[in-house]
Write an enzyme that holds these catalytic residues in place. Structure first.
Site, PDB file in Angstrom:
ATOM      1  N   HIS A 241       0.836  -1.214   0.000  1.00 57.59           N
ATOM      2  CA  HIS A 241       0.000   0.000   0.000  1.00 57.59           C
ATOM      3  C   HIS A 241       0.867   1.259   0.000  1.00 57.59           C
ATOM      4  CE1 HIS A 241      -3.278  -2.642   2.081  1.00 57.59           C
ATOM      5  NE2 HIS A 241      -3.093  -2.957   0.811  1.00 57.59           N
TER       6      HIS A 241
ATOM      7  N   HIS B 231      -9.439  -1.980  -4.890  1.00 53.39           N
ATOM      8  CA  HIS B 231      -8.304  -2.302  -4.019  1.00 53.39           C
ATOM      9  C   HIS B 231      -7.341  -3.274  -4.697  1.00 53.39           C
ATOM     10  CE1 HIS B 231      -5.974  -2.455  -0.374  1.00 53.39           C
ATOM     11  NE2 HIS B 231      -5.814  -3.741  -0.628  1.00 53.39           N
TER      12      HIS B 231
ATOM     13  N   ASP C 139      -3.403  -2.682  -5.074  1.00 54.03           N
ATOM     14  CA  ASP C 139      -2.367  -3.678  -4.768  1.00 54.03           C
ATOM     15  C   ASP C 139      -1.439  -3.889  -5.963  1.00 54.03           C
ATOM     16  OD1 ASP C 139      -2.991  -4.290  -2.127  1.00 54.03           O
ATOM     17  OD2 ASP C 139      -4.225  -6.034  -2.637  1.00 54.03           O
TER      18      ASP C 139
ATOM     19  N   HIS D 137      -0.925 -10.794  -5.371  1.00 52.78           N
ATOM     20  CA  HIS D 137       0.455 -10.349  -5.171  1.00 52.78           C
ATOM     21  C   HIS D 137       1.468 -11.265  -5.860  1.00 52.78           C
ATOM     22  CE1 HIS D 137      -0.917  -7.357  -2.399  1.00 52.78           C
ATOM     23  NE2 HIS D 137      -1.361  -8.227  -1.523  1.00 52.78           N
TER      24      HIS D 137
END
EC number: 3.5.1.108
Length: 305
Positions: free
Chosen positions: A79, A238, A242, A265
Protein backbone atom coordinates in the site's frame (compact mmCIF):
# COMPACT_ATOMS: atom_id res chain seq x y z
CA UNK A 1 13.15 17.04 -18.83
CA UNK A 2 10.93 15.00 -16.55
CA UNK A 3 12.93 14.84 -13.34
CA UNK A 4 13.24 12.36 -10.53
CA UNK A 5 11.41 13.11 -7.29
CA UNK A 6 12.06 12.76 -3.59
CA UNK A 7 10.64 14.32 -0.41
CA UNK A 8 11.34 17.85 0.81
CA UNK A 9 11.26 16.93 4.50
CA UNK A 10 11.37 13.96 6.86
CA UNK A 11 7.92 12.82 8.05
CA UNK A 12 6.95 10.32 10.72
CA UNK A 13 3.79 8.53 11.79
CA UNK A 14 2.74 5.57 13.91
CA UNK A 15 0.28 2.79 13.27
CA UNK A 16 -0.47 -0.84 14.01
CA UNK A 17 1.23 -3.79 12.36
CA UNK A 18 -1.33 -5.98 10.59
CA UNK A 19 0.39 -9.21 11.56
CA UNK A 20 1.85 -8.40 14.99
CA UNK A 21 -0.89 -6.09 16.24
CA UNK A 22 1.87 -3.94 17.76
CA UNK A 23 2.67 -0.25 17.40
CA UNK A 24 4.98 0.56 14.47
CA UNK A 25 6.78 3.86 13.84
CA UNK A 26 7.23 4.74 10.17
CA UNK A 27 9.71 7.42 9.05
CA UNK A 28 10.02 8.63 5.45
CA UNK A 29 13.30 10.34 4.49
CA UNK A 30 14.44 12.19 1.35
CA UNK A 31 17.14 10.43 -0.71
CA UNK A 32 19.62 11.55 -3.36
CA UNK A 33 18.94 11.13 -7.08
CA UNK A 34 19.33 7.54 -8.35
CA UNK A 35 19.07 6.10 -4.82
CA UNK A 36 15.82 4.33 -5.60
CA UNK A 37 13.30 3.12 -3.05
CA UNK A 38 14.93 1.69 0.07
CA UNK A 39 12.98 -0.02 2.86
CA UNK A 40 14.96 -0.11 6.14
CA UNK A 41 14.43 -1.93 9.43
CA UNK A 42 15.84 0.22 12.23
CA UNK A 43 14.88 -2.21 15.02
CA UNK A 44 17.86 -4.36 14.03
CA UNK A 45 21.55 -3.66 14.73
CA UNK A 46 22.95 -2.85 12.29
CA UNK A 47 19.89 -1.64 10.37
CA UNK A 48 18.91 -3.85 7.41
CA UNK A 49 18.10 -2.33 3.99
CA UNK A 50 15.73 -3.80 1.42
CA UNK A 51 16.01 -2.04 -1.96
CA UNK A 52 12.75 -2.24 -3.93
CA UNK A 53 13.35 -5.09 -6.36
CA UNK A 54 10.94 -7.76 -7.64
CA UNK A 55 13.58 -10.40 -6.80
CA UNK A 56 13.37 -9.40 -3.11
CA UNK A 57 9.67 -10.33 -2.97
CA UNK A 58 9.83 -13.85 -1.58
CA UNK A 59 6.55 -14.15 0.31
CA UNK A 60 3.15 -13.18 -1.09
CA UNK A 61 0.88 -15.33 1.08
CA UNK A 62 -1.06 -12.60 2.93
CA UNK A 63 0.71 -9.49 1.66
CA UNK A 64 3.82 -8.50 -0.28
CA UNK A 65 6.92 -9.14 1.83
CA UNK A 66 10.57 -8.38 1.08
CA UNK A 67 12.94 -11.06 2.40
CA UNK A 68 16.75 -11.02 2.25
CA UNK A 69 19.18 -13.94 2.01
CA UNK A 70 19.37 -14.19 5.82
CA UNK A 71 15.60 -14.57 6.06
CA UNK A 72 15.07 -11.08 7.51
CA UNK A 73 11.80 -9.63 6.25
CA UNK A 74 9.71 -6.51 5.96
CA UNK A 75 6.03 -7.17 5.27
CA UNK A 76 2.94 -5.34 3.99
CA UNK A 77 4.82 -2.94 1.73
CA UNK A 78 2.28 -2.86 -1.12
CA UNK A 79 0.00 0.00 0.00
CA UNK A 80 2.88 2.38 0.74
CA UNK A 81 4.55 1.30 -2.49
CA UNK A 82 1.33 2.12 -4.37
CA UNK A 83 1.32 5.61 -2.83
CA UNK A 84 4.93 6.11 -3.99
CA UNK A 85 3.90 5.06 -7.50
CA UNK A 86 0.88 7.31 -7.43
CA UNK A 87 2.87 10.36 -6.36
CA UNK A 88 5.79 9.57 -8.69
CA UNK A 89 8.43 9.23 -5.94
CA UNK A 90 11.71 7.81 -7.28
CA UNK A 91 14.07 8.18 -4.30
CA UNK A 92 13.18 7.62 -0.65
CA UNK A 93 14.35 5.91 2.53
CA UNK A 94 11.49 4.18 4.38
CA UNK A 95 12.32 3.30 7.98
CA UNK A 96 10.28 1.10 10.31
CA UNK A 97 11.09 -0.17 13.80
CA UNK A 98 9.30 -3.48 13.17
CA UNK A 99 9.12 -6.32 10.62
CA UNK A 100 6.20 -4.65 8.82
CA UNK A 101 4.81 -1.38 7.49
CA UNK A 102 1.81 -0.21 9.58
CA UNK A 103 -1.53 -1.12 8.01
CA UNK A 104 -3.14 2.31 8.76
CA UNK A 105 -6.74 2.18 7.43
CA UNK A 106 -6.04 -0.66 4.97
CA UNK A 107 -5.72 1.67 1.98
CA UNK A 108 -2.98 3.87 0.47
CA UNK A 109 -4.69 7.13 1.40
CA UNK A 110 -2.86 7.75 4.73
CA UNK A 111 0.47 7.29 2.92
CA UNK A 112 -0.56 9.73 0.17
CA UNK A 113 -1.38 12.26 2.90
CA UNK A 114 2.01 11.63 4.55
CA UNK A 115 3.87 12.18 1.27
CA UNK A 116 1.95 15.40 0.66
CA UNK A 117 2.79 16.51 4.20
CA UNK A 118 6.50 15.94 3.49
CA UNK A 119 6.31 17.85 0.21
CA UNK A 120 7.73 16.64 -3.09
CA UNK A 121 10.99 17.93 -4.52
CA UNK A 122 12.26 17.49 -8.08
CA UNK A 123 15.91 16.49 -8.55
CA UNK A 124 18.49 17.25 -11.20
CA UNK A 125 18.33 13.83 -12.83
CA UNK A 126 16.07 12.39 -15.52
CA UNK A 127 13.21 10.15 -14.41
CA UNK A 128 13.69 6.72 -16.01
CA UNK A 129 10.60 4.91 -17.28
CA UNK A 130 10.26 1.27 -18.29
CA UNK A 131 8.49 1.04 -21.65
CA UNK A 132 6.83 -2.28 -22.54
CA UNK A 133 7.83 -3.29 -26.09
CA UNK A 134 6.00 -6.60 -26.56
CA UNK A 135 3.28 -8.65 -24.80
CA UNK A 136 4.34 -10.75 -21.80
CA UNK A 137 1.83 -13.02 -20.06
CA UNK A 138 1.96 -15.16 -16.92
CA UNK A 139 -0.71 -17.74 -16.07
CA UNK A 140 -1.56 -19.78 -12.98
CA UNK A 141 -4.53 -22.08 -13.56
CA UNK A 142 -7.44 -19.86 -14.60
CA UNK A 143 -5.70 -16.75 -13.23
CA UNK A 144 -3.51 -14.62 -15.46
CA UNK A 145 -1.76 -11.28 -15.79
CA UNK A 146 -0.09 -9.66 -18.78
CA UNK A 147 1.62 -6.52 -20.01
CA UNK A 148 1.07 -5.22 -23.54
CA UNK A 149 2.52 -2.12 -25.23
CA UNK A 150 0.49 1.05 -24.62
CA UNK A 151 1.45 4.71 -24.71
CA UNK A 152 0.48 5.45 -21.10
CA UNK A 153 -0.07 3.39 -17.94
CA UNK A 154 -3.40 1.60 -17.97
CA UNK A 155 -4.86 -1.05 -15.66
CA UNK A 156 -7.58 -3.45 -16.83
CA UNK A 157 -8.38 -5.69 -13.86
CA UNK A 158 -11.16 -8.22 -13.34
CA UNK A 159 -12.01 -10.15 -10.18
CA UNK A 160 -14.54 -12.96 -9.74
CA UNK A 161 -16.16 -13.21 -6.32
CA UNK A 162 -19.49 -15.01 -6.09
CA UNK A 163 -20.77 -13.19 -3.01
CA UNK A 164 -24.08 -11.41 -2.35
CA UNK A 165 -22.30 -8.24 -1.21
CA UNK A 166 -20.01 -7.99 -4.25
CA UNK A 167 -22.01 -6.69 -7.20
CA UNK A 168 -21.31 -8.71 -10.35
CA UNK A 169 -21.37 -5.44 -12.32
CA UNK A 170 -18.58 -3.99 -10.15
CA UNK A 171 -15.92 -6.67 -10.67
CA UNK A 172 -13.95 -5.10 -13.51
CA UNK A 173 -12.09 -1.78 -13.53
CA UNK A 174 -10.32 0.06 -16.34
CA UNK A 175 -8.06 2.81 -14.99
CA UNK A 176 -5.88 5.18 -17.00
CA UNK A 177 -3.20 6.31 -14.57
CA UNK A 178 -2.72 9.88 -13.45
CA UNK A 179 -1.72 11.17 -10.02
CA UNK A 180 -5.08 12.91 -9.64
CA UNK A 181 -6.96 9.77 -10.69
CA UNK A 182 -4.93 7.61 -8.32
CA UNK A 183 -5.54 9.88 -5.33
CA UNK A 184 -9.26 10.36 -5.98
CA UNK A 185 -10.32 7.03 -7.47
CA UNK A 186 -7.87 4.39 -6.22
CA UNK A 187 -5.96 5.34 -3.05
CA UNK A 188 -8.91 5.16 -0.61
CA UNK A 189 -9.90 1.56 -1.47
CA UNK A 190 -9.38 -0.71 1.55
CA UNK A 191 -8.19 -4.27 1.75
CA UNK A 192 -10.88 -6.87 2.40
CA UNK A 193 -11.28 -10.30 3.91
CA UNK A 194 -13.74 -12.83 5.28
CA UNK A 195 -14.48 -13.03 9.00
CA UNK A 196 -13.99 -16.82 9.03
CA UNK A 197 -10.50 -16.43 7.51
CA UNK A 198 -9.55 -13.63 9.90
CA UNK A 199 -10.70 -15.65 12.93
CA UNK A 200 -8.69 -18.68 11.77
CA UNK A 201 -5.57 -16.62 11.03
CA UNK A 202 -5.77 -14.88 14.41
CA UNK A 203 -6.01 -18.31 16.08
CA UNK A 204 -2.67 -19.02 14.35
CA UNK A 205 -1.18 -15.75 15.73
CA UNK A 206 -1.47 -14.06 12.32
CA UNK A 207 -3.18 -10.77 11.33
CA UNK A 208 -3.43 -9.86 15.02
CA UNK A 209 -3.82 -6.20 14.01
CA UNK A 210 -6.68 -6.87 11.60
CA UNK A 211 -9.93 -5.10 12.50
CA UNK A 212 -12.90 -3.18 11.13
CA UNK A 213 -10.65 -0.10 11.31
CA UNK A 214 -8.32 -1.36 8.59
CA UNK A 215 -10.28 -3.75 6.37
CA UNK A 216 -13.64 -4.44 4.79
CA UNK A 217 -14.84 -7.57 6.58
CA UNK A 218 -17.48 -9.89 5.12
CA UNK A 219 -19.37 -12.92 6.37
CA UNK A 220 -21.12 -15.28 3.94
CA UNK A 221 -23.91 -12.82 3.24
CA UNK A 222 -22.98 -9.20 3.89
CA UNK A 223 -20.42 -6.54 4.72
CA UNK A 224 -19.98 -6.33 8.50
CA UNK A 225 -18.49 -2.82 8.68
CA UNK A 226 -21.13 -0.39 9.94
CA UNK A 227 -20.11 2.31 7.46
CA UNK A 228 -20.26 -0.06 4.47
CA UNK A 229 -18.18 0.61 1.35
CA UNK A 230 -16.41 3.84 0.41
CA UNK A 231 -17.54 3.31 -3.19
CA UNK A 232 -19.45 0.57 -5.01
CA UNK A 233 -16.44 -0.99 -6.74
CA UNK A 234 -14.11 -0.81 -3.72
CA UNK A 235 -13.20 -4.51 -3.97
CA UNK A 236 -11.78 -4.48 -7.51
CA UNK A 237 -10.37 -0.99 -6.91
CA UNK A 238 -8.30 -2.30 -4.02
CA UNK A 239 -6.96 -5.10 -6.23
CA UNK A 240 -5.86 -2.40 -8.69
CA UNK A 241 -4.22 -0.51 -5.81
CA UNK A 242 -2.37 -3.68 -4.77
CA UNK A 243 -1.21 -4.27 -8.35
CA UNK A 244 0.08 -0.70 -8.69
CA UNK A 245 2.14 -1.25 -5.52
CA UNK A 246 3.36 -4.68 -6.60
CA UNK A 247 4.42 -3.47 -10.05
CA UNK A 248 6.27 -0.47 -8.59
CA UNK A 249 8.65 -2.94 -6.92
CA UNK A 250 10.78 -2.31 -10.02
CA UNK A 251 11.20 1.25 -8.68
CA UNK A 252 10.18 2.89 -11.96
CA UNK A 253 7.00 4.06 -13.65
CA UNK A 254 5.90 1.67 -16.39
CA UNK A 255 4.62 2.70 -19.82
CA UNK A 256 2.30 -0.09 -20.90
CA UNK A 257 -1.07 -1.70 -20.22
CA UNK A 258 -1.47 -4.20 -17.38
CA UNK A 259 -4.34 -6.65 -17.82
CA UNK A 260 -5.29 -9.18 -15.18
CA UNK A 261 -7.93 -11.74 -14.27
CA UNK A 262 -8.10 -12.86 -10.61
CA UNK A 263 -4.46 -11.87 -10.11
CA UNK A 264 -2.88 -11.32 -6.71
CA UNK A 265 0.45 -10.35 -5.17
CA UNK A 266 2.26 -13.52 -6.29
CA UNK A 267 1.10 -13.42 -9.90
CA UNK A 268 1.77 -9.68 -10.16
CA UNK A 269 5.33 -10.27 -8.99
CA UNK A 270 5.90 -13.23 -11.31
CA UNK A 271 4.74 -11.17 -14.29
CA UNK A 272 7.05 -8.30 -13.35
CA UNK A 273 9.99 -10.71 -13.06
CA UNK A 274 9.13 -12.28 -16.43
CA UNK A 275 9.05 -8.87 -18.12
CA UNK A 276 12.37 -7.71 -16.67
CA UNK A 277 14.05 -11.05 -17.48
CA UNK A 278 13.21 -10.64 -21.19
CA UNK A 279 15.46 -7.88 -22.50
CA UNK A 280 13.44 -7.68 -25.72
CA UNK A 281 10.22 -7.00 -23.79
CA UNK A 282 11.14 -3.57 -22.42
CA UNK A 283 13.47 -0.60 -22.68
CA UNK A 284 14.53 2.40 -20.62
CA UNK A 285 13.19 5.76 -21.70
CA UNK A 286 13.35 9.36 -20.48
CA UNK A 287 11.50 12.50 -21.59
CA UNK A 288 13.04 15.87 -22.35
CA UNK A 289 9.69 17.65 -22.21
CA UNK A 290 6.90 17.28 -19.64
CA UNK A 291 4.31 17.37 -22.42
CA UNK A 292 5.95 14.36 -24.06
CA UNK A 293 5.24 12.03 -21.15
CA UNK A 294 2.40 9.56 -21.64
CA UNK A 295 2.14 9.11 -17.84
CA UNK A 296 0.53 12.05 -16.04
CA UNK A 297 2.15 12.94 -12.72
CA UNK A 298 0.86 15.95 -10.81
CA UNK A 299 3.04 19.03 -10.33
CA UNK A 300 5.15 18.59 -7.15
CA UNK A 301 3.50 21.52 -5.35
CA UNK A 302 -0.05 20.54 -6.26
CA UNK A 303 -2.28 19.72 -3.28
CA UNK A 304 -4.61 16.84 -4.10
CA UNK A 305 -7.83 16.27 -2.21
Amino acid sequence: MIRQRTLKEIVKTTGVGLHSGRKVTLTLRPAAANTGIIYRRTDLTPAVDFPADPASVRDTMLCTALVNDEGVRISTVEHLNAALAGMGIDNIIIEVDAPEIPIMDGSASPFVYLLQQAGIETQNAAKRFIRIKKPVRFEDGDKWAEFVPFNGFRMDFEIEFNHPAIDSDEQRLLFDFSTQGFVREISRARTFGFMRDIEYLQSQNLVLGGSFDNAIVLDDYRILNEEGLRFENEFVTHKVLDAIGDLYMCGHAIIGEFRAYKSGHGLNNQLLRAVLADQEAWEWTTFEEEVGSPVAFAEPNMVLA
